[in-house]
Write an enzyme that holds these catalytic residues in place. Structure first.
Site: not given
Length: 150
Positions: A62-65, A108
């Site tokens: 689950i990459p997040h930015g 987030h």
């Protein structure tokens, strides 16, 4: 709660990715609202990966930015045709990339928690891996199968 209620947009795609960066590049392109934001999103996703792998096990990452161009979160589910190394204990073939507005903090974390819960269900993972295409992936995300209660 359905992901579409939590995010402005959720896209899906079956992807042939050679490595983690090519998966992140594809995700950034799909997450970006404007072409100019694609590079910034890619760098935000890569920067987060440099802190520690976003692989959560069971072949999921689950990459997040963050992005200054977004007003609401956006997500992308990629089912990779071949698993790639995301720096975790096992290769990853399901990638849910997420971009949130820069000011998101609590929201987030809540989104990450919701995603982790969805992907913790073996029935959901199996259905996503069996999906024929991006449209089928989207239908599964919209109405995830759940493991029956014992």
């Amino acid at each position: 709660m359905p992901l579409n209620d939590l995010m402005a947009a959720v896209s899906t795609r079956v992807l042939a990715a050679a490595d983690r960066d090519s998966a992140l590049r594809a995700a950034a392109g799909m997450l970006a609202c404007r072409e100019a934001a694609e590079d910034a999103l890619f760098h935000s996703l890569r920067e987060r990966e440099s802190v520690g792998s976003t692989a959560i096990g069971h072949g999921i990452a689950i990459p997040h930015g963050r992005s200054s161009t977004l007003q609401r979160p956006r997500g992308v589910l990629l089912r990779l045709q071949r698993p790639v190394d995301f720096g975790g204990s096992e290769p990853v073939d399901l990638v849910f990339a997420m971009a949130v507005p820069e000011h998101y903090t609590h929201q987030h974390l809540m989104l990450l928690s919701e995603l982790a819960e969805i992907f913790s269900d073996a029935h959901v993972r199996d259905a996503l891996r069996a999906a024929a295409d991006g449209d089928a992936l989207k239908r599964i995300l919209d109405h995830p199968p759940r493991t029956p209660a014992p």
